[in-house]
Design a protein around this motif. Sequence first.
Motif, short mmCIF file in Angstrom:
data_model
loop_
_atom_site.label_atom_id
_atom_site.label_comp_id
_atom_site.label_asym_id
_atom_site.label_seq_id
_atom_site.Cartn_x
_atom_site.Cartn_y
_atom_site.Cartn_z
N VAL A 1 22.46 -48.55 18.83
CA VAL A 1 23.00 -49.47 19.81
C VAL A 1 23.05 -50.84 18.75
O VAL A 1 22.00 -51.34 18.48
N ASP A 2 24.08 -51.39 18.72
CA ASP A 2 24.24 -52.66 18.25
C ASP A 2 24.08 -53.90 19.09
O ASP A 2 23.78 -54.89 18.85
N TYR A 3 24.36 -54.01 20.53
CA TYR A 3 24.38 -54.91 21.28
C TYR A 3 24.14 -54.34 22.58
O TYR A 3 24.93 -53.14 23.01
N CYS A 4 23.25 -54.90 23.34
CA CYS A 4 22.96 -54.83 24.82
C CYS A 4 22.63 -55.99 25.55
O CYS A 4 21.90 -56.64 25.38
N LYS A 5 23.70 -55.98 26.61
CA LYS A 5 23.20 -57.02 27.83
C LYS A 5 23.16 -56.44 29.08
O LYS A 5 24.09 -55.71 29.50
N LYS B 1 20.08 -46.25 26.92
CA LYS B 1 19.72 -46.21 25.39
C LYS B 1 19.09 -44.84 24.63
O LYS B 1 19.31 -44.60 23.83
N LYS B 2 18.26 -44.37 25.68
CA LYS B 2 17.73 -43.00 25.14
C LYS B 2 18.70 -42.06 24.94
O LYS B 2 18.69 -41.41 23.72
N VAL B 3 19.53 -41.98 25.81
CA VAL B 3 20.74 -40.84 25.66
C VAL B 3 21.43 -41.11 24.26
O VAL B 3 21.63 -40.22 23.61
N LEU B 4 21.92 -42.44 24.27
CA LEU B 4 22.71 -42.89 23.14
C LEU B 4 22.06 -42.40 21.58
O LEU B 4 22.18 -41.88 20.77
N PHE B 5 20.70 -42.82 21.68
CA PHE B 5 19.89 -42.39 20.58
C PHE B 5 19.73 -40.94 20.43
O PHE B 5 19.81 -40.43 19.15
#
Length: 260
Positions: free
Chosen positions: A231-235, A221-225
């Motif tokens: 991030v729209d959805y994470c599972k 998540k940090k890299v994407l940010f």
Amino acid sequence: MDSGSHKIYHIHGFDSRQLLEDYFSDKPDMVFEEDALMFPIENLTKTFTEGHIKGDVLIDLSLGSLVHHLYSACEFFRHIIVLKVSDRCIMELKRWLDSRTGAFNWGHAAKLHLEKEGKSDQLEDTEGKVRSAVLHVLKCDLEKENITHPIVLPPADCIISAWLLEYTSKDQDDYRRYIRKFSRMLKPRGHLIITGSLNTTYVIVGKDKIHCLRYDEDFAKKVLFEEDFIVDYCKVKKRTAVSDLTDYKAVIFIAAHKKK
């Protein structure tokens, strides 16, 4: 075998058919069905049927010769361009696309997808739709600025990357660099969908022990940010498979889009 002696997927290669047989087949002793087949199919079906992700061009940058992650996608994109890092993976995939004798049978995965959509009687139509949607299968080099050089691809509405990043990234800097390259291949506000395994250090394919980058949900998540994705959805799903073939602790599914 220490991590330094592990093979690197896109440098040393491995038996792409053996990978399918051990981790994605329907053989009786295949223990990865819930994590490797059901988990991505469920989340991809949910993500695409919500209707927010669609368009003209989908680029698939995934491990080996995987197909099952494209069953949902082919309903929402006119064209799919598949990029592979090795000739062996391309050959295995084209064998299935051309319905040739000896091709890996993905029928069990198609059935799982159709069961999720309540369309169990449409197996042939589903596999035919994927085959028709795949416009090109091209070799790529992840180390090049334009990974498909000399071919220049059109900007994509969406990129799917299934189990590729942990296999190709030697360290966290590599992971960031590949995400940045994926971003440049997307249209403004384009979507990126990632499926991967968390806290993995190795995967065994046949006689080969393959390196995997160990990372967790927070890192992804940090890299994407940091690369301007939302991030729209994470599972995340904890591992259920009992096997010494690989040491992952969980599987992750992330759907994100570029801020601009």
